[in-house]
Design a protein around this motif. Structure first.
Motif, PDB file in Angstrom:
ATOM      1  N   GLY A  58       0.840  -1.195   0.000  1.00 49.14           N
ATOM      2  CA  GLY A  58       0.000   0.000   0.000  1.00 49.14           C
ATOM      3  C   GLY A  58       0.870   1.238   0.000  1.00 49.14           C
ATOM      4  N   GLY A  59       2.013   1.126  -0.683  1.00 47.57           N
ATOM      5  CA  GLY A  59       3.010   2.192  -0.669  1.00 47.57           C
ATOM      6  C   GLY A  59       2.537   3.478  -1.304  1.00 47.57           C
ATOM      7  N   GLY A  60       1.476   3.420  -2.126  1.00 44.91           N
ATOM      8  CA  GLY A  60       0.949   4.625  -2.750  1.00 44.91           C
ATOM      9  C   GLY A  60       0.018   5.415  -1.857  1.00 44.91           C
ATOM     10  N   SER A  61      -0.072   5.039  -0.600  1.00 48.92           N
ATOM     11  CA  SER A  61      -0.957   5.723   0.352  1.00 48.92           C
ATOM     12  C   SER A  61      -0.493   7.151   0.618  1.00 48.92           C
ATOM     13  CB  SER A  61      -0.994   4.952   1.671  1.00 48.92           C
ATOM     14  OG  SER A  61      -1.568   5.716   2.710  1.00 48.92           O
ATOM     15  N   SER A  62      -1.433   8.010   0.952  1.00 47.87           N
ATOM     16  CA  SER A  62      -1.084   9.388   1.312  1.00 47.87           C
ATOM     17  C   SER A  62      -0.316   9.445   2.631  1.00 47.87           C
ATOM     18  CB  SER A  62      -2.351  10.247   1.409  1.00 47.87           C
ATOM     19  OG  SER A  62      -3.251   9.729   2.372  1.00 47.87           O
ATOM     20  N   TYR A  63      -0.322   8.355   3.410  1.00 48.06           N
ATOM     21  CA  TYR A  63       0.423   8.318   4.665  1.00 48.06           C
ATOM     22  C   TYR A  63       1.922   8.104   4.465  1.00 48.06           C
ATOM     23  CZ  TYR A  63      -4.041   7.647   7.136  1.00 48.06           C
ATOM     24  OH  TYR A  63      -5.303   7.798   7.636  1.00 48.06           O
ATOM     25  N   THR A  64       2.342   7.628   3.299  1.00 45.99           N
ATOM     26  CA  THR A  64       3.732   7.230   3.085  1.00 45.99           C
ATOM     27  C   THR A  64       4.737   8.334   3.410  1.00 45.99           C
ATOM     28  OG1 THR A  64       3.136   5.494   1.526  1.00 45.99           O
ATOM     29  CG2 THR A  64       5.369   6.367   1.373  1.00 45.99           C
ATOM     30  N   PRO A  65       4.490   9.616   3.081  1.00 47.46           N
ATOM     31  CA  PRO A  65       5.466  10.645   3.467  1.00 47.46           C
ATOM     32  C   PRO A  65       5.732  10.693   4.967  1.00 47.46           C
ATOM     33  CG  PRO A  65       4.011  11.506   1.779  1.00 47.46           C
ATOM     34  CD  PRO A  65       3.442  10.170   2.191  1.00 47.46           C
ATOM     35  N   GLU A  66       4.710  10.423   5.791  1.00 50.69           N
ATOM     36  CA  GLU A  66       4.941  10.376   7.232  1.00 50.69           C
ATOM     37  C   GLU A  66       5.789   9.167   7.598  1.00 50.69           C
ATOM     38  OE1 GLU A  66       1.957  11.451  10.509  1.00 50.69           O
ATOM     39  OE2 GLU A  66       1.992   9.263  10.616  1.00 50.69           O
ATOM     40  N   LEU A  67       5.576   8.054   6.912  1.00 54.53           N
ATOM     41  CA  LEU A  67       6.382   6.860   7.151  1.00 54.53           C
ATOM     42  C   LEU A  67       7.852   7.159   6.857  1.00 54.53           C
ATOM     43  CD1 LEU A  67       5.930   3.802   7.867  1.00 54.53           C
ATOM     44  CD2 LEU A  67       5.910   3.369   5.418  1.00 54.53           C
ATOM     45  N   ILE A  68       8.115   7.780   5.715  1.00 57.17           N
ATOM     46  CA  ILE A  68       9.489   8.116   5.346  1.00 57.17           C
ATOM     47  C   ILE A  68      10.094   9.094   6.359  1.00 57.17           C
ATOM     48  CG2 ILE A  68      10.954   9.121   3.562  1.00 57.17           C
ATOM     49  CD1 ILE A  68       9.708   6.401   2.811  1.00 57.17           C
ATOM     50  N   GLU A  69       9.300  10.080   6.768  1.00 59.59           N
ATOM     51  CA  GLU A  69       9.764  11.027   7.782  1.00 59.59           C
ATOM     52  C   GLU A  69      10.159  10.296   9.066  1.00 59.59           C
ATOM     53  OE1 GLU A  69       7.927  15.155   9.225  1.00 59.59           O
ATOM     54  OE2 GLU A  69       6.949  13.438  10.182  1.00 59.59           O
ATOM     55  N   GLY A  70       9.356   9.299   9.450  1.00 58.09           N
ATOM     56  CA  GLY A  70       9.652   8.530  10.656  1.00 58.09           C
ATOM     57  C   GLY A  70      10.952   7.754  10.549  1.00 58.09           C
ATOM     58  N   TYR A  71      11.209   7.189   9.375  1.00 52.18           N
ATOM     59  CA  TYR A  71      12.480   6.486   9.171  1.00 52.18           C
ATOM     60  C   TYR A  71      13.651   7.463   9.255  1.00 52.18           C
ATOM     61  CZ  TYR A  71       9.733   2.537   7.314  1.00 52.18           C
ATOM     62  OH  TYR A  71       8.836   1.503   7.149  1.00 52.18           O
ATOM     63  N   ILE A  72      13.482   8.623   8.634  1.00 53.36           N
ATOM     64  CA  ILE A  72      14.560   9.624   8.634  1.00 53.36           C
ATOM     65  C   ILE A  72      14.867  10.078  10.056  1.00 53.36           C
ATOM     66  CG2 ILE A  72      15.174  11.966   7.913  1.00 53.36           C
ATOM     67  CD1 ILE A  72      13.554  11.405   5.303  1.00 53.36           C
ATOM     68  N   GLU A 123      16.688  12.325  -0.102  1.00 50.80           N
ATOM     69  CA  GLU A 123      17.799  13.123  -0.633  1.00 50.80           C
ATOM     70  C   GLU A 123      18.024  14.370   0.216  1.00 50.80           C
ATOM     71  OE1 GLU A 123      19.166  15.361  -4.794  1.00 50.80           O
ATOM     72  OE2 GLU A 123      17.182  14.434  -4.630  1.00 50.80           O
ATOM     73  N   ALA A 124      16.912  15.024   0.612  1.00 49.40           N
ATOM     74  CA  ALA A 124      17.032  16.227   1.435  1.00 49.40           C
ATOM     75  C   ALA A 124      17.669  15.923   2.788  1.00 49.40           C
ATOM     76  CB  ALA A 124      15.657  16.862   1.638  1.00 49.40           C
ATOM     77  N   ALA A 125      17.494  14.697   3.257  1.00 50.76           N
ATOM     78  CA  ALA A 125      18.082  14.289   4.535  1.00 50.76           C
ATOM     79  C   ALA A 125      19.542  13.854   4.386  1.00 50.76           C
ATOM     80  CB  ALA A 125      17.254  13.159   5.148  1.00 50.76           C
ATOM     81  N   GLY A 126      20.022  13.830   3.157  1.00 57.96           N
ATOM     82  CA  GLY A 126      21.412  13.456   2.920  1.00 57.96           C
ATOM     83  C   GLY A 126      21.696  11.974   3.096  1.00 57.96           C
ATOM     84  N   LEU A 127      20.685  11.145   2.847  1.00 52.07           N
ATOM     85  CA  LEU A 127      20.838   9.697   3.028  1.00 52.07           C
ATOM     86  C   LEU A 127      20.955   8.997   1.681  1.00 52.07           C
ATOM     87  CD1 LEU A 127      18.116   9.371   5.800  1.00 52.07           C
ATOM     88  CD2 LEU A 127      20.600   9.280   6.132  1.00 52.07           C
ATOM     89  N   ASP A 128      21.571   7.825   1.696  1.00 57.06           N
ATOM     90  CA  ASP A 128      21.794   7.088   0.447  1.00 57.06           C
ATOM     91  C   ASP A 128      20.854   5.894   0.294  1.00 57.06           C
ATOM     92  OD1 ASP A 128      22.788   5.422   2.372  1.00 57.06           O
ATOM     93  OD2 ASP A 128      24.774   5.152   1.461  1.00 57.06           O
TER      94      ASP A 128
END
Length: 474
Positions: free
Chosen positions: A12-26, A61-66
Protein backbone atom coordinates in the motif's frame (compact mmCIF):
# COMPACT_ATOMS: atom_id res chain seq x y z
CA UNK A 1 18.08 -7.98 15.29
CA UNK A 2 21.71 -7.59 14.30
CA UNK A 3 21.36 -7.05 10.56
CA UNK A 4 23.12 -3.90 9.38
CA UNK A 5 21.45 -3.37 5.99
CA UNK A 6 17.69 -3.38 6.32
CA UNK A 7 15.13 -3.91 3.60
CA UNK A 8 11.71 -2.53 4.49
CA UNK A 9 8.67 -3.21 2.29
CA UNK A 10 5.39 -1.29 2.47
CA UNK A 11 2.25 -2.87 1.03
CA UNK A 12 0.00 0.00 0.00
CA UNK A 13 3.01 2.19 -0.67
CA UNK A 14 0.95 4.63 -2.75
CA UNK A 15 -0.96 5.72 0.35
CA UNK A 16 -1.08 9.39 1.31
CA UNK A 17 0.42 8.32 4.67
CA UNK A 18 3.73 7.23 3.09
CA UNK A 19 5.47 10.64 3.47
CA UNK A 20 4.94 10.38 7.23
CA UNK A 21 6.38 6.86 7.15
CA UNK A 22 9.49 8.12 5.35
CA UNK A 23 9.76 11.03 7.78
CA UNK A 24 9.65 8.53 10.66
CA UNK A 25 12.48 6.49 9.17
CA UNK A 26 14.56 9.62 8.63
CA UNK A 27 14.03 10.70 12.26
CA UNK A 28 15.42 7.31 13.29
CA UNK A 29 18.28 7.17 10.78
CA UNK A 30 20.77 6.51 13.58
CA UNK A 31 18.69 3.56 14.82
CA UNK A 32 17.71 2.00 11.50
CA UNK A 33 20.50 0.92 9.11
CA UNK A 34 18.20 1.06 6.10
CA UNK A 35 19.54 0.11 2.71
CA UNK A 36 16.36 -0.32 0.68
CA UNK A 37 12.72 0.76 0.93
CA UNK A 38 10.26 -0.87 -1.44
CA UNK A 39 6.82 0.64 -1.98
CA UNK A 40 4.26 -1.80 -3.38
CA UNK A 41 0.82 -1.10 -4.77
CA UNK A 42 -1.72 -2.42 -7.27
CA UNK A 43 -2.41 -1.32 -10.83
CA UNK A 44 -5.27 0.95 -9.71
CA UNK A 45 -2.85 2.75 -7.40
CA UNK A 46 0.04 3.05 -9.86
CA UNK A 47 -0.24 6.81 -10.41
CA UNK A 48 -0.35 7.54 -6.68
CA UNK A 49 2.56 5.16 -6.10
CA UNK A 50 4.69 7.05 -8.60
CA UNK A 51 3.79 10.42 -7.08
CA UNK A 52 4.48 9.28 -3.51
CA UNK A 53 7.59 7.38 -4.56
CA UNK A 54 9.09 10.48 -6.15
CA UNK A 55 8.34 12.47 -3.02
CA UNK A 56 9.90 9.79 -0.80
CA UNK A 57 13.09 10.02 -2.83
CA UNK A 58 13.12 13.80 -2.42
CA UNK A 59 12.66 13.46 1.35
CA UNK A 60 15.56 11.02 1.59
CA UNK A 61 17.80 13.12 -0.63
CA UNK A 62 17.03 16.23 1.43
CA UNK A 63 18.08 14.29 4.54
CA UNK A 64 21.41 13.46 2.92
CA UNK A 65 20.84 9.70 3.03
CA UNK A 66 21.79 7.09 0.45
CA UNK A 67 18.76 4.81 0.90
CA UNK A 68 17.21 3.47 -2.28
CA UNK A 69 13.47 3.63 -2.91
CA UNK A 70 12.01 1.06 -5.30
CA UNK A 71 8.45 1.16 -6.69
CA UNK A 72 6.69 -1.96 -7.92
CA UNK A 73 3.35 -3.64 -8.56
CA UNK A 74 4.95 -7.07 -8.07
CA UNK A 75 4.33 -7.85 -4.41
CA UNK A 76 6.05 -11.20 -4.17
CA UNK A 77 9.24 -10.00 -5.82
CA UNK A 78 9.22 -6.96 -3.55
CA UNK A 79 8.94 -9.11 -0.44
CA UNK A 80 12.02 -11.22 -1.19
CA UNK A 81 14.50 -11.03 1.70
CA UNK A 82 12.55 -8.28 3.48
CA UNK A 83 13.36 -7.64 7.14
CA UNK A 84 10.21 -5.68 7.94
CA UNK A 85 6.89 -5.51 6.09
CA UNK A 86 4.38 -2.77 6.84
CA UNK A 87 0.81 -2.89 5.57
CA UNK A 88 -1.37 0.18 4.94
CA UNK A 89 -3.63 -0.92 2.10
CA UNK A 90 -7.33 -0.38 1.47
CA UNK A 91 -9.10 -2.99 -0.67
CA UNK A 92 -11.41 -1.16 -3.07
CA UNK A 93 -9.77 2.20 -2.29
CA UNK A 94 -11.80 5.07 -0.82
CA UNK A 95 -14.75 4.35 -3.08
CA UNK A 96 -15.23 1.15 -1.07
CA UNK A 97 -15.26 3.14 2.15
CA UNK A 98 -17.93 5.42 0.68
CA UNK A 99 -20.10 2.34 0.10
CA UNK A 100 -19.37 1.10 3.64
CA UNK A 101 -20.69 4.35 5.04
CA UNK A 102 -23.52 5.28 2.69
CA UNK A 103 -25.35 1.95 2.35
CA UNK A 104 -26.02 1.45 6.09
CA UNK A 105 -26.77 5.14 6.58
CA UNK A 106 -29.39 5.00 3.84
CA UNK A 107 -31.28 2.67 6.22
CA UNK A 108 -30.70 4.82 9.29
CA UNK A 109 -27.93 2.50 10.54
CA UNK A 110 -24.42 3.64 11.39
CA UNK A 111 -21.93 3.42 8.54
CA UNK A 112 -18.31 3.74 9.69
CA UNK A 113 -14.89 2.57 8.54
CA UNK A 114 -14.11 0.16 11.37
CA UNK A 115 -17.34 -0.02 13.37
CA UNK A 116 -20.73 -1.52 12.58
CA UNK A 117 -21.59 -2.85 9.14
CA UNK A 118 -18.88 -0.86 7.37
CA UNK A 119 -16.13 -2.23 9.58
CA UNK A 120 -17.28 -5.80 9.05
CA UNK A 121 -17.37 -5.43 5.26
CA UNK A 122 -13.90 -3.91 5.32
CA UNK A 123 -12.73 -6.97 7.25
CA UNK A 124 -14.37 -9.31 4.70
CA UNK A 125 -12.40 -7.60 1.91
CA UNK A 126 -9.13 -7.26 3.79
CA UNK A 127 -8.54 -10.50 5.69
CA UNK A 128 -8.10 -12.73 2.60
CA UNK A 129 -5.48 -10.27 1.29
CA UNK A 130 -3.43 -10.24 4.50
CA UNK A 131 -3.44 -14.04 4.42
CA UNK A 132 -2.23 -13.99 0.80
CA UNK A 133 0.57 -11.62 1.80
CA UNK A 134 1.58 -14.02 4.56
CA UNK A 135 1.68 -16.92 2.09
CA UNK A 136 4.19 -14.94 0.03
CA UNK A 137 6.18 -14.00 3.13
CA UNK A 138 6.47 -17.62 4.21
CA UNK A 139 8.08 -18.37 0.88
CA UNK A 140 10.37 -15.39 0.27
CA UNK A 141 11.01 -13.62 3.63
CA UNK A 142 10.32 -16.18 6.38
CA UNK A 143 12.13 -14.19 9.08
CA UNK A 144 10.47 -10.82 8.47
CA UNK A 145 8.35 -8.90 10.96
CA UNK A 146 4.87 -7.83 9.85
CA UNK A 147 3.74 -4.45 11.17
CA UNK A 148 0.06 -4.01 10.37
CA UNK A 149 -1.85 -0.75 10.45
CA UNK A 150 -4.43 -1.73 7.87
CA UNK A 151 -7.92 -1.36 9.35
CA UNK A 152 -9.79 -2.94 11.00
CA UNK A 153 -6.39 -3.40 12.62
CA UNK A 154 -7.41 -5.75 15.43
CA UNK A 155 -9.26 -8.24 13.23
CA UNK A 156 -6.60 -8.12 10.51
CA UNK A 157 -3.88 -8.74 13.09
CA UNK A 158 -5.85 -11.60 14.64
CA UNK A 159 -6.29 -13.20 11.23
CA UNK A 160 -2.57 -12.86 10.54
CA UNK A 161 -1.47 -14.44 13.81
CA UNK A 162 -4.17 -17.03 14.53
CA UNK A 163 -5.10 -18.08 11.00
CA UNK A 164 -2.05 -17.10 8.97
CA UNK A 165 0.29 -18.46 11.63
CA UNK A 166 2.56 -15.40 11.40
CA UNK A 167 3.58 -14.96 15.03
CA UNK A 168 5.97 -12.13 14.17
CA UNK A 169 3.06 -9.73 13.67
CA UNK A 170 2.35 -6.52 15.54
CA UNK A 171 -0.76 -4.41 14.95
CA UNK A 172 -1.04 -0.76 15.81
CA UNK A 173 -3.37 2.21 15.84
CA UNK A 174 -2.94 5.96 16.25
CA UNK A 175 -5.87 6.38 18.68
CA UNK A 176 -3.91 5.70 21.92
CA UNK A 177 -1.33 8.31 20.86
CA UNK A 178 -4.03 10.97 20.88
CA UNK A 179 -5.32 9.88 24.29
CA UNK A 180 -1.82 10.05 25.79
CA UNK A 181 -1.36 13.53 24.36
CA UNK A 182 -4.69 14.67 25.83
CA UNK A 183 -3.78 13.35 29.30
CA UNK A 184 -0.44 15.11 29.19
CA UNK A 185 -2.03 18.41 28.17
CA UNK A 186 -4.81 18.25 30.76
CA UNK A 187 -2.46 17.38 33.63
CA UNK A 188 0.33 19.69 32.49
CA UNK A 189 2.80 16.82 32.80
CA UNK A 190 5.10 15.62 29.99
CA UNK A 191 4.05 12.29 28.50
CA UNK A 192 7.32 10.63 29.46
CA UNK A 193 6.55 11.39 33.11
CA UNK A 194 3.21 9.56 32.95
CA UNK A 195 2.54 5.82 32.86
CA UNK A 196 -0.34 4.66 30.68
CA UNK A 197 -2.02 1.30 30.82
CA UNK A 198 -4.41 0.44 27.98
CA UNK A 199 -6.49 -2.71 27.62
CA UNK A 200 -9.22 -3.91 25.28
CA UNK A 201 -9.38 -4.48 21.55
CA UNK A 202 -8.71 -2.18 18.60
CA UNK A 203 -10.98 0.89 18.66
CA UNK A 204 -12.55 -0.53 21.82
CA UNK A 205 -10.16 -0.12 24.72
CA UNK A 206 -9.96 1.76 28.01
CA UNK A 207 -6.97 3.15 29.86
CA UNK A 208 -5.66 4.29 33.23
CA UNK A 209 -2.93 6.82 34.00
CA UNK A 210 -0.34 7.25 36.79
CA UNK A 211 2.28 9.94 37.43
CA UNK A 212 5.92 9.37 38.35
CA UNK A 213 5.15 9.56 42.07
CA UNK A 214 2.98 6.49 41.71
CA UNK A 215 -0.28 8.37 42.12
CA UNK A 216 -3.11 7.31 39.84
CA UNK A 217 -4.57 10.27 37.92
CA UNK A 218 -7.39 8.45 36.10
CA UNK A 219 -10.29 9.78 38.18
CA UNK A 220 -8.88 13.30 37.98
CA UNK A 221 -8.64 13.05 34.21
CA UNK A 222 -12.20 11.76 33.95
CA UNK A 223 -13.34 14.90 35.77
CA UNK A 224 -11.15 17.18 33.65
CA UNK A 225 -12.13 15.67 30.30
CA UNK A 226 -15.76 14.61 30.84
CA UNK A 227 -16.91 16.29 34.02
CA UNK A 228 -19.39 19.19 34.39
CA UNK A 229 -16.55 21.72 34.56
CA UNK A 230 -14.50 20.36 31.68
CA UNK A 231 -12.82 22.74 29.28
CA UNK A 232 -12.37 22.36 25.52
CA UNK A 233 -13.19 19.49 23.19
CA UNK A 234 -12.90 15.88 24.24
CA UNK A 235 -11.19 14.37 21.21
CA UNK A 236 -8.02 14.89 19.21
CA UNK A 237 -9.32 12.90 16.27
CA UNK A 238 -10.43 14.43 13.00
CA UNK A 239 -12.56 11.42 12.13
CA UNK A 240 -14.72 11.15 15.28
CA UNK A 241 -17.61 13.53 15.98
CA UNK A 242 -17.10 15.18 19.37
CA UNK A 243 -20.38 14.14 20.98
CA UNK A 244 -20.31 14.31 24.78
CA UNK A 245 -20.05 11.15 26.82
CA UNK A 246 -22.35 10.81 29.83
CA UNK A 247 -20.09 11.83 32.69
CA UNK A 248 -21.79 9.62 35.27
CA UNK A 249 -21.28 6.56 33.11
CA UNK A 250 -17.57 7.19 32.59
CA UNK A 251 -17.12 8.00 36.27
CA UNK A 252 -18.73 4.67 37.16
CA UNK A 253 -16.41 2.82 34.75
CA UNK A 254 -13.40 4.25 36.52
CA UNK A 255 -11.44 4.13 33.25
CA UNK A 256 -10.90 6.54 30.38
CA UNK A 257 -12.72 5.39 27.24
CA UNK A 258 -11.48 5.16 23.69
CA UNK A 259 -12.83 7.89 21.43
CA UNK A 260 -14.60 5.22 19.39
CA UNK A 261 -16.65 4.23 22.44
CA UNK A 262 -18.89 7.14 21.46
CA UNK A 263 -20.43 4.88 18.82
CA UNK A 264 -21.60 2.53 21.59
CA UNK A 265 -22.12 4.70 24.70
CA UNK A 266 -23.91 7.53 22.85
CA UNK A 267 -24.94 5.70 19.70
CA UNK A 268 -28.04 7.84 19.07
CA UNK A 269 -26.05 11.10 18.99
CA UNK A 270 -23.36 9.63 16.74
CA UNK A 271 -25.95 8.13 14.40
CA UNK A 272 -27.85 11.40 14.16
CA UNK A 273 -24.67 13.25 13.21
CA UNK A 274 -23.69 10.60 10.66
CA UNK A 275 -27.13 10.75 9.01
CA UNK A 276 -26.82 14.53 8.76
CA UNK A 277 -23.46 14.11 7.03
CA UNK A 278 -25.00 11.53 4.69
CA UNK A 279 -27.88 13.80 3.75
CA UNK A 280 -25.44 16.62 2.98
CA UNK A 281 -23.16 14.42 0.90
CA UNK A 282 -20.43 14.82 3.50
CA UNK A 283 -19.76 11.38 4.94
CA UNK A 284 -16.30 10.98 6.39
CA UNK A 285 -15.17 8.93 3.38
CA UNK A 286 -16.19 11.68 1.00
CA UNK A 287 -14.34 14.28 3.07
CA UNK A 288 -11.24 12.08 3.22
CA UNK A 289 -11.34 11.51 -0.53
CA UNK A 290 -11.36 15.26 -1.13
CA UNK A 291 -8.52 15.73 1.38
CA UNK A 292 -6.50 13.01 -0.30
CA UNK A 293 -6.99 14.62 -3.72
CA UNK A 294 -5.54 17.86 -2.35
CA UNK A 295 -2.64 16.00 -0.73
CA UNK A 296 -1.62 14.33 -3.96
CA UNK A 297 -1.67 17.67 -5.75
CA UNK A 298 0.79 18.89 -3.13
CA UNK A 299 2.90 15.75 -3.46
CA UNK A 300 3.30 16.40 -7.19
CA UNK A 301 5.32 19.56 -6.45
CA UNK A 302 8.94 18.72 -7.36
CA UNK A 303 10.10 21.19 -4.71
CA UNK A 304 8.22 19.49 -1.86
CA UNK A 305 10.63 17.32 0.13
CA UNK A 306 8.94 17.19 3.54
CA UNK A 307 5.64 15.99 4.98
CA UNK A 308 3.06 18.77 4.52
CA UNK A 309 0.99 19.99 7.47
CA UNK A 310 -2.17 19.15 5.51
CA UNK A 311 -1.54 15.45 6.12
CA UNK A 312 -2.67 15.94 9.72
CA UNK A 313 -6.18 16.59 8.36
CA UNK A 314 -6.29 13.07 6.92
CA UNK A 315 -7.41 11.55 10.23
CA UNK A 316 -4.77 8.84 10.65
CA UNK A 317 -1.82 11.00 11.54
CA UNK A 318 0.80 9.32 13.81
CA UNK A 319 0.03 5.84 12.43
CA UNK A 320 3.17 5.82 10.34
CA UNK A 321 5.42 7.30 13.00
CA UNK A 322 4.23 4.63 15.42
CA UNK A 323 5.11 1.93 12.88
CA UNK A 324 8.63 3.35 12.58
CA UNK A 325 9.05 3.27 16.35
CA UNK A 326 7.94 -0.37 16.51
CA UNK A 327 10.53 -1.25 13.86
CA UNK A 328 13.25 0.70 15.68
CA UNK A 329 12.34 -0.92 19.01
CA UNK A 330 12.47 -4.44 17.56
CA UNK A 331 15.68 -3.73 15.64
CA UNK A 332 17.46 -2.31 18.68
CA UNK A 333 15.66 -4.09 21.51
CA UNK A 334 14.66 -0.64 22.81
CA UNK A 335 11.79 -2.01 24.87
CA UNK A 336 9.68 1.04 24.06
CA UNK A 337 6.35 1.27 25.89
CA UNK A 338 3.65 1.23 23.20
CA UNK A 339 0.00 0.30 22.74
CA UNK A 340 -0.28 -2.51 20.21
CA UNK A 341 -2.47 -5.36 19.03
CA UNK A 342 -0.82 -8.57 20.10
CA UNK A 343 -1.56 -12.02 21.52
CA UNK A 344 -3.52 -11.94 24.77
CA UNK A 345 -1.73 -14.84 26.47
CA UNK A 346 -3.55 -14.14 29.72
CA UNK A 347 -3.04 -10.38 29.75
CA UNK A 348 -6.80 -9.80 29.97
CA UNK A 349 -8.52 -12.53 31.98
CA UNK A 350 -11.90 -11.87 30.39
CA UNK A 351 -10.90 -12.68 26.78
CA UNK A 352 -9.72 -15.92 25.14
CA UNK A 353 -6.07 -16.73 25.75
CA UNK A 354 -5.28 -16.94 22.03
CA UNK A 355 -7.24 -13.84 20.98
CA UNK A 356 -5.65 -10.59 19.84
CA UNK A 357 -6.00 -7.67 22.23
CA UNK A 358 -4.90 -4.04 22.16
CA UNK A 359 -2.81 -3.39 25.24
CA UNK A 360 0.19 -1.54 26.61
CA UNK A 361 3.44 -3.43 26.44
CA UNK A 362 7.18 -3.34 25.95
CA UNK A 363 8.37 -3.80 22.35
CA UNK A 364 11.49 -5.96 22.43
CA UNK A 365 13.69 -7.70 19.88
CA UNK A 366 11.59 -10.84 20.33
CA UNK A 367 8.24 -9.07 20.08
CA UNK A 368 5.76 -7.52 22.50
CA UNK A 369 5.71 -8.24 26.21
CA UNK A 370 2.25 -6.98 27.24
CA UNK A 371 1.57 -5.56 30.68
CA UNK A 372 -0.89 -7.61 32.67
CA UNK A 373 -4.32 -6.03 33.08
CA UNK A 374 -6.35 -8.66 34.88
CA UNK A 375 -10.13 -8.45 34.75
CA UNK A 376 -12.69 -5.79 33.86
CA UNK A 377 -15.70 -4.71 35.88
CA UNK A 378 -18.97 -6.33 34.69
CA UNK A 379 -20.03 -3.24 32.71
CA UNK A 380 -16.89 -3.36 30.58
CA UNK A 381 -16.54 -7.14 30.60
CA UNK A 382 -19.98 -7.76 29.13
CA UNK A 383 -19.62 -5.47 26.14
CA UNK A 384 -16.02 -6.38 25.29
CA UNK A 385 -16.76 -10.10 25.34
CA UNK A 386 -19.61 -9.47 22.93
CA UNK A 387 -17.33 -7.42 20.68
CA UNK A 388 -14.61 -10.07 20.68
CA UNK A 389 -17.18 -12.76 19.79
CA UNK A 390 -18.31 -10.55 16.92
CA UNK A 391 -14.71 -10.14 15.72
CA UNK A 392 -14.06 -13.88 15.81
CA UNK A 393 -17.23 -14.49 13.81
CA UNK A 394 -16.33 -11.83 11.25
CA UNK A 395 -12.90 -13.41 10.75
CA UNK A 396 -14.43 -16.85 10.25
CA UNK A 397 -16.91 -15.48 7.72
CA UNK A 398 -14.14 -13.65 5.85
CA UNK A 399 -11.92 -16.71 5.58
CA UNK A 400 -14.62 -19.25 4.76
CA UNK A 401 -16.92 -17.04 2.68
CA UNK A 402 -19.56 -18.27 5.10
CA UNK A 403 -22.78 -16.28 4.64
CA UNK A 404 -24.36 -17.75 7.76
CA UNK A 405 -21.39 -16.59 9.84
CA UNK A 406 -21.56 -13.15 8.21
CA UNK A 407 -25.22 -12.85 9.20
CA UNK A 408 -24.35 -14.02 12.72
CA UNK A 409 -21.73 -11.27 12.94
CA UNK A 410 -24.20 -8.63 11.77
CA UNK A 411 -26.65 -9.86 14.40
CA UNK A 412 -24.05 -9.80 17.19
CA UNK A 413 -22.70 -6.35 16.34
CA UNK A 414 -24.30 -3.79 18.70
CA UNK A 415 -24.46 -1.13 15.97
CA UNK A 416 -26.54 -3.20 13.53
CA UNK A 417 -30.22 -3.87 14.31
CA UNK A 418 -30.96 -7.58 14.18
CA UNK A 419 -33.51 -9.39 12.08
CA UNK A 420 -34.53 -8.65 8.51
CA UNK A 421 -32.80 -5.28 8.39
CA UNK A 422 -29.42 -6.82 9.23
CA UNK A 423 -29.88 -9.30 6.37
CA UNK A 424 -30.99 -6.56 3.99
CA UNK A 425 -27.93 -4.42 4.69
CA UNK A 426 -25.59 -7.43 4.48
CA UNK A 427 -27.00 -8.49 1.10
CA UNK A 428 -26.77 -4.96 -0.28
CA UNK A 429 -23.19 -4.58 0.87
CA UNK A 430 -22.11 -7.96 -0.47
CA UNK A 431 -23.50 -6.99 -3.86
CA UNK A 432 -21.95 -3.51 -3.74
CA UNK A 433 -18.49 -4.97 -3.03
CA UNK A 434 -18.79 -8.03 -5.27
CA UNK A 435 -15.55 -7.28 -7.13
CA UNK A 436 -13.58 -7.65 -3.89
CA UNK A 437 -15.40 -10.57 -2.25
CA UNK A 438 -14.58 -13.68 -4.30
CA UNK A 439 -15.15 -15.90 -1.26
CA UNK A 440 -18.84 -14.88 -1.30
CA UNK A 441 -19.23 -15.23 -5.09
CA UNK A 442 -21.93 -17.93 -4.99
CA UNK A 443 -24.07 -16.03 -2.49
CA UNK A 444 -23.69 -12.82 -4.48
CA UNK A 445 -24.86 -14.61 -7.63
CA UNK A 446 -27.89 -15.77 -5.69
CA UNK A 447 -28.60 -12.21 -4.54
CA UNK A 448 -28.32 -10.94 -8.11
CA UNK A 449 -30.67 -13.65 -9.37
CA UNK A 450 -33.29 -13.54 -6.63
CA UNK A 451 -33.26 -9.97 -5.32
CA UNK A 452 -33.69 -7.48 -8.20
CA UNK A 453 -34.90 -4.89 -5.71
CA UNK A 454 -31.55 -5.09 -3.90
CA UNK A 455 -29.63 -4.57 -7.12
CA UNK A 456 -31.79 -1.61 -8.12
CA UNK A 457 -31.56 -0.01 -4.69
CA UNK A 458 -27.77 -0.22 -4.41
CA UNK A 459 -27.20 0.89 -8.00
CA UNK A 460 -29.51 3.85 -7.51
CA UNK A 461 -27.79 4.84 -4.27
CA UNK A 462 -24.26 4.59 -5.62
CA UNK A 463 -24.96 6.23 -8.96
CA UNK A 464 -26.96 9.15 -7.57
CA UNK A 465 -25.45 12.49 -6.82
CA UNK A 466 -24.41 12.44 -3.17
CA UNK A 467 -27.12 14.96 -2.31
CA UNK A 468 -29.84 13.27 -4.30
CA UNK A 469 -31.15 10.56 -2.01
CA UNK A 470 -33.76 8.17 -3.40
CA UNK A 471 -37.20 8.75 -1.89
CA UNK A 472 -37.34 5.43 -0.04
CA UNK A 473 -34.14 6.21 1.81
CA UNK A 474 -33.59 8.23 4.98
Amino acid sequence: MSKTALKIVTIGGGSSYTPELIEGYIKRKDQLPIKEIVLVDIEAGKEKLEIVGAMARRQIEAAGLDWTVELTLDRKTALKDADFVTTQFRVGLLDARIKDERIPLSHGVLGQETNGAGGMLKAFRTIPIILDIIKDMKEVCPDAWLVNFTNPAGMVTEAAIKHGGWKKTVGLCNVPIGHCSTASQKLGIPEDELFFKFAGINHFHWHRVWDKTGKERTAELIDMIYGPHKEGENTDFKNIHDAEFHYEQIKDLGMLPCGYHRYYYIEDEMLKHSIEEFENGETRAQVVKATETRLFELYKDPALNYKPEELSQRGGTHYSDAACEIIASIQNDKRTDMVVSTENNGTIDDLPYDSIVEVSGSVTAHGVEPYNWGTFTPAARGIIQNMKAMEETVIRAAIEGNYGAALQAFTINPLVPGGTLAKTILDEMLYAHKDHLPQFAEKIKEIEADQPETISYVDQLMESNYKEIPAQMV
